[in-house]
Motif scaffolding. Structure first.
Motif, short mmCIF file in Angstrom:
data_model
loop_
_atom_site.label_atom_id
_atom_site.label_comp_id
_atom_site.label_asym_id
_atom_site.label_seq_id
_atom_site.Cartn_x
_atom_site.Cartn_y
_atom_site.Cartn_z
N UNK A 217 72.19 58.83 12.51
CA UNK A 217 71.42 59.48 13.57
C UNK A 217 72.35 60.15 14.59
N UNK A 218 73.47 59.48 14.87
CA UNK A 218 74.44 60.04 15.81
C UNK A 218 75.19 61.21 15.18
N UNK A 219 75.42 61.11 13.87
CA UNK A 219 76.08 62.22 13.17
C UNK A 219 75.19 63.46 13.24
N UNK A 220 73.91 63.27 12.96
CA UNK A 220 72.99 64.42 13.01
C UNK A 220 72.91 64.98 14.43
N UNK A 221 72.85 64.08 15.42
CA UNK A 221 72.80 64.55 16.82
C UNK A 221 74.04 65.37 17.15
N UNK A 222 75.19 64.90 16.70
CA UNK A 222 76.45 65.62 16.99
C UNK A 222 76.43 66.99 16.29
N UNK A 223 75.89 67.05 15.09
CA UNK A 223 75.80 68.34 14.39
C UNK A 223 74.84 69.26 15.13
N UNK A 224 73.73 68.70 15.62
CA UNK A 224 72.76 69.52 16.36
C UNK A 224 73.35 70.02 17.68
N UNK A 225 74.23 69.22 18.25
CA UNK A 225 74.89 69.65 19.50
C UNK A 225 75.75 70.89 19.29
N UNK A 226 76.13 71.15 18.05
CA UNK A 226 77.00 72.30 17.79
C UNK A 226 76.20 73.60 17.61
N UNK A 227 74.88 73.49 17.59
CA UNK A 227 74.06 74.71 17.44
C UNK A 227 74.21 75.56 18.70
N UNK A 228 74.42 76.84 18.49
CA UNK A 228 74.51 77.74 19.64
C UNK A 228 73.10 78.08 20.13
N UNK A 229 72.82 77.68 21.36
CA UNK A 229 71.47 77.91 21.89
C UNK A 229 71.51 78.87 23.09
N UNK A 230 72.66 79.52 23.28
CA UNK A 230 72.82 80.31 24.52
C UNK A 230 71.78 81.43 24.62
N UNK A 231 71.33 81.94 23.46
CA UNK A 231 70.34 83.03 23.53
C UNK A 231 68.91 82.52 23.63
N UNK A 232 68.74 81.20 23.61
CA UNK A 232 67.38 80.64 23.60
C UNK A 232 66.98 79.98 24.91
N UNK A 233 67.96 79.66 25.74
CA UNK A 233 67.65 78.94 26.98
C UNK A 233 67.38 79.93 28.12
N UNK A 234 66.61 79.50 29.12
CA UNK A 234 66.28 80.41 30.21
C UNK A 234 67.54 80.88 30.92
N UNK A 235 67.51 82.13 31.35
CA UNK A 235 68.65 82.66 32.11
C UNK A 235 68.76 81.95 33.44
N UNK A 236 69.99 81.61 33.82
CA UNK A 236 70.18 81.01 35.14
C UNK A 236 70.06 82.12 36.19
N UNK A 237 69.34 81.81 37.26
CA UNK A 237 69.23 82.82 38.33
C UNK A 237 70.42 82.70 39.25
N UNK A 238 70.93 83.85 39.62
CA UNK A 238 72.04 83.83 40.59
C UNK A 238 71.47 84.25 41.94
N UNK A 239 71.70 83.42 42.93
CA UNK A 239 71.20 83.74 44.29
C UNK A 239 72.34 84.29 45.11
N UNK A 240 72.06 85.38 45.75
CA UNK A 240 73.12 85.99 46.57
C UNK A 240 73.31 85.19 47.86
#
Ligand SMILES: C[C@H](O)[C@H](O)[C@H]1CNC2=NC(N)=NC(=O)C2=N1
Length: 240
Positions: A217-240
């Motif tokens: 279960x931990x091996x699978x979790x570690x493999x899932x942690x390597x998935x690139x999700x940068x294009x799927x998560x909400x954009x962080x808002x930058x406040x001036x």
């Protein structure tokens, strides 16, 4: 004063004491190798999980000291015992050149890290015998440090490993589930996946055959942690 520290550790506090001295406090390491390019003296004090190291450049006129810190985990922690020893002062001085010193007559063996010292993500999931007891909460809590963003939850009939991802929208959630599915299929171990509230993906992993947690279960979790999700998560808002 400017710091010239090439940091290869996850947590380190560096305090510049004077033009020629730097005090480093390093957490969670049992072995610290310092390669100071201008240092003439290195001494340290080990206390619990912390190393307090004072470095002196020996060159009082020089403003600052260039340092390269290399921290190696060794002995006794959950990564396993690599059989490492602390370096001799001469080895530090030689910047770990080709010569390995040591007590005369000592055999020097190159040990290949075994077991959990290898990255979990690179290990295969292996069949778990149905008679094997599931992991205790304590064992699971120790392994939890190897996976990022996961927690242990208790179900009616045992422990589970759970992770929740907030995603941009429903389509991003489906895409994340597809990426997870590909990883799970390749590993031969499968999470329960839920797309919730249109923008969250929840994964729960456990080993069905034993009704609780196994290393798989931990091996699978570690493999899932390597998935690139940068294009799927909400954009962080930058406040001036
Ligand atoms: C027959 C096949 O090996 C089993 O169904 C595998 C596949 N995927 C699995 N996934 C999970 N999470 N637990 C299991 O026990 C499991 N077993």
């Amino acid at each position: 004063m400017q710091r010239w520290v090439n940091q290869q550790v996850s947590s380190m506090a560096v305090t510049v004491l004077s033009c020629s001295e730097i005090l480093c406090l390093v957490n969670n390491t049992s072995s610290l190798h310092l390669i100071p390019s201008a240092a003439s003296k290195v001494w340290g004090r080990q206390k619990a999980n912390m190393s307090l190291i004072r470095l002196s450049s020996g060159k009082k006129s020089k403003v600052g000291v260039k340092l390269k810190l290399v921290v190696r985990a060794a002995g006794g922690d959950f990564l396993g015992d690599f059989g490492a020893r602390d370096p001799f002062p001469a080895e530090i001085e030689s910047k770990f050149g080709e010569k390995v010193l040591g007590n005369p007559g000592t055999d020097h063996k190159i040990l290949i890290p075994s077991g959990l010292a290898l990255s979990l993500a690179n290990k295969p999931c292996t069949p778990i015998p149905s008679g094997q007891p599931p992991m205790s909460r304590q064992e699971a809590t120790t392994l939890l440090r190897k996976v990022v963003g996961w927690r242990i939850v208790e179900d009616d009939d045992g422990l589970r490993l759970q992770c929740l991802w907030k995603v941009k929208n429903f389509t991003a959630g489906i895409e994340l589930m597809k990426r997870i599915a590909a990883v799970a299929e390749a590993a031969g171990h499968h999470p329960d996946l839920h797309l919730e509230a249109g923008n969250s993906v929840r994964a729960r992993i456990w080993t069905h055959s034993i009704g609780g947690l196994s290393l798989n279960d931990f091996i699978l979790a570690a493999k899932m942690d390597q998935i690139n999700i940068s294009d799927l998560i909400p954009r962080k808002r930058a406040w001036a």
